[in-house]
Design a protein around this motif. Structure first.
Motif, PDB file in Angstrom:
ATOM      1  N   LEU A  55      37.980  35.042  -7.865  1.00  0.00           N
ATOM      2  CA  LEU A  55      38.150  34.431  -9.173  1.00  0.00           C
ATOM      3  C   LEU A  55      36.930  34.650 -10.054  1.00  0.00           C
ATOM      4  N   SER A  56      37.165  34.664 -11.347  1.00  0.00           N
ATOM      5  CA  SER A  56      36.060  34.677 -12.293  1.00  0.00           C
ATOM      6  C   SER A  56      35.292  33.371 -12.197  1.00  0.00           C
ATOM      7  N   VAL A  57      34.007  33.429 -12.494  1.00  0.00           N
ATOM      8  CA  VAL A  57      33.114  32.278 -12.378  1.00  0.00           C
ATOM      9  C   VAL A  57      32.598  31.920 -13.770  1.00  0.00           C
ATOM     10  N   THR A  58      32.605  30.639 -14.089  1.00  0.00           N
ATOM     11  CA  THR A  58      32.040  30.151 -15.345  1.00  0.00           C
ATOM     12  C   THR A  58      30.634  29.630 -15.094  1.00  0.00           C
ATOM     13  N   ALA A  59      29.648  30.186 -15.783  1.00  0.00           N
ATOM     14  CA  ALA A  59      28.260  29.739 -15.651  1.00  0.00           C
ATOM     15  C   ALA A  59      27.927  28.788 -16.799  1.00  0.00           C
ATOM     16  N   LYS A  60      27.325  27.644 -16.458  1.00  0.00           N
ATOM     17  CA  LYS A  60      27.008  26.610 -17.441  1.00  0.00           C
ATOM     18  C   LYS A  60      25.491  26.524 -17.645  1.00  0.00           C
ATOM     19  N   PRO A  61      24.999  26.805 -18.862  1.00  0.00           N
ATOM     20  CA  PRO A  61      23.551  26.755 -19.130  1.00  0.00           C
ATOM     21  C   PRO A  61      23.107  25.376 -19.596  1.00  0.00           C
ATOM     22  N   LEU A  62      23.186  24.380 -18.741  1.00  0.00           N
ATOM     23  CA  LEU A  62      22.812  23.014 -19.107  1.00  0.00           C
ATOM     24  C   LEU A  62      21.318  22.800 -18.889  1.00  0.00           C
TER      25      LEU A  62
END
Length: 365
Positions: free
Chosen positions: A9-16
């Protein structure tokens, strides 16, 4: 095997703002941006951050489309639901997360207009000496006292601070105020949802200040959802030997999800049979994954979804992997642990043991 196959699956990266570079530099995760990353959403059916299949005949289809088109093959015989029910993440808490909570199912429907809440669990992959987490309200703290302390940002006055150790896991019911970090790496499993209420005077997306009116409104909603009696604790999990050199550890289990960690020595492959979709995440060195006629390498900190129709998987040792899934609690958790001689009280400590209907095979989320 059916028309389904192990899904990358594609991965969502979160820049928090609480993130750093540990997911790439310490876990060895590849393919993420070269900037501060707080979270990677490994398996997600959350609107706006939905995973999509990246290879094979189903490439380009969203996880939502796959669960809609192949519900029984993906989730198991008799299952019904309109979305994939489990969300998993790697989290780099280089800094401290904001103090926040997620609604339980009842509050999510009544106050948020959402179909379900967000109970979650944290499995600690790495933690610096002295690392801690805030989790739950101290016994005896009233609603008024909690509100006043949150307004003053005096979190330790009202919230429990727990020691954090690598290898331990805590099951966090919806409504529990919490935070963890700094210097902590976590694998998180939870209900499919992104609802949350914060108690901070800064935004976790960019650190910008939260104005007084917005802060007061946030606290109003948080207090309507807070469970003052939820005080979960970390547990080491329950271990079962599986053949020579293979160990299976039940980390947490409840009606919404279960999580296991399996380790295999070099001489012995890991073999696991299952009847519901498995989210397989690699916590160690690259491994070879085989199921049916399918065989591929799974790299460090990478994830596969194994459809229920696969039925079993073999992973060559040495291996250190995580299996997350929507359980039939009697079949998948209680049965194996009772057979291994564990008393009910220790099994119950993995998570809510009563009211398992929402997570039983054949029921929707």
């Amino acid at each position: 095997m059916s028309g389904l196959y192990p899904l990358r699956l594609s991965v969502t990266a979160k820049p928090l703002v609480f993130g750093g570079h540990a997911l790439a530099r310490r876990l060895g995760k590849r393919g993420i941006p070269d900037w501060s990353v707080a979270e990677t959403w490994e398996c997600s059916d959350v609107p706006g951050a939905q995973s999509a299949v990246v290879d094979g005949p189903l490439a380009g289809r969203s996880l939502r489309q796959v669960v809609t088109e192949y519900p029984a093959e993906l989730m198991g015989a008799g299952w019904s639901g309109d979305r994939f029910p489990v969300l998993t993440k790697f989290i780099d808490a280089s800094g401290a997360l904001p103090v926040h909570l997620h609604a339980d199912d009842e509050a999510a429907r009544r106050l948020e207009g959402q179909p379900n809440g967000k109970t979650e669990a944290w499995h600690i992959l790495e933690a610096a000496p002295g690392a801690t987490a805030l989790c739950g309200v101290k016994k005896g703290v009233t609603s008024d006292r909690l509100r006043a302390a949150l307004e003053a940002q005096d979190f330790d006055a009202v919230l429990r601070r727990l020691p954090v150790r690598a290898g331990e896991t805590v099951y966090v019911p919806g409504g529990t105020p919490h935070s963890f970090g700094p210097d902590t790496l976590v694998y998180e499993i939870e209900q499919t949802s992104d609802i949350q209420q914060h108690a901070m005077r800064w935004n976790m997306e960019d650190g910008s200040p939260v104005g007084d009116a917005e802060f007061a409104a946030n606290l109003d909603m948080l207090m309507r959802q807070a469970d003052l009696d939820s005080r979960p604790d970390f547990t080491p999990g329950l271990r079962i030997p599986v053949g020579d050199g293979v160990e299976r550890v039940f980390l947490c289990a409840g009606p919404y999800f279960a999580l296991e960690r399996w380790r295999a020595a070099a001489e012995e492959p890991l073999r696991h049979s299952f009847a519901t979709a498995q989210i397989l995440s690699n916590a160690g060195a690259p491994v070879r994954v085989r199921t049916g006629g399918w065989s591929e390498e799974l790299g460090r900190a990478e994830t596969l979804v194994l459809p229920a129709s696969c039925g079993d998987v073999e992973i060559g040792g040495p291996a250190d992997v995580l299996f997350g899934y929507l359980p039939d609690l009697d079949r998948d958790v209680r049965g194996p642990l009772l057979d291994a001689g564990y008393p009910r009280r220790l099994i119950d400590a993995l998570g809510p043991a009563a009211g398992g209907a929402p997570g039983r095979a054949g029921r929707g989320p």
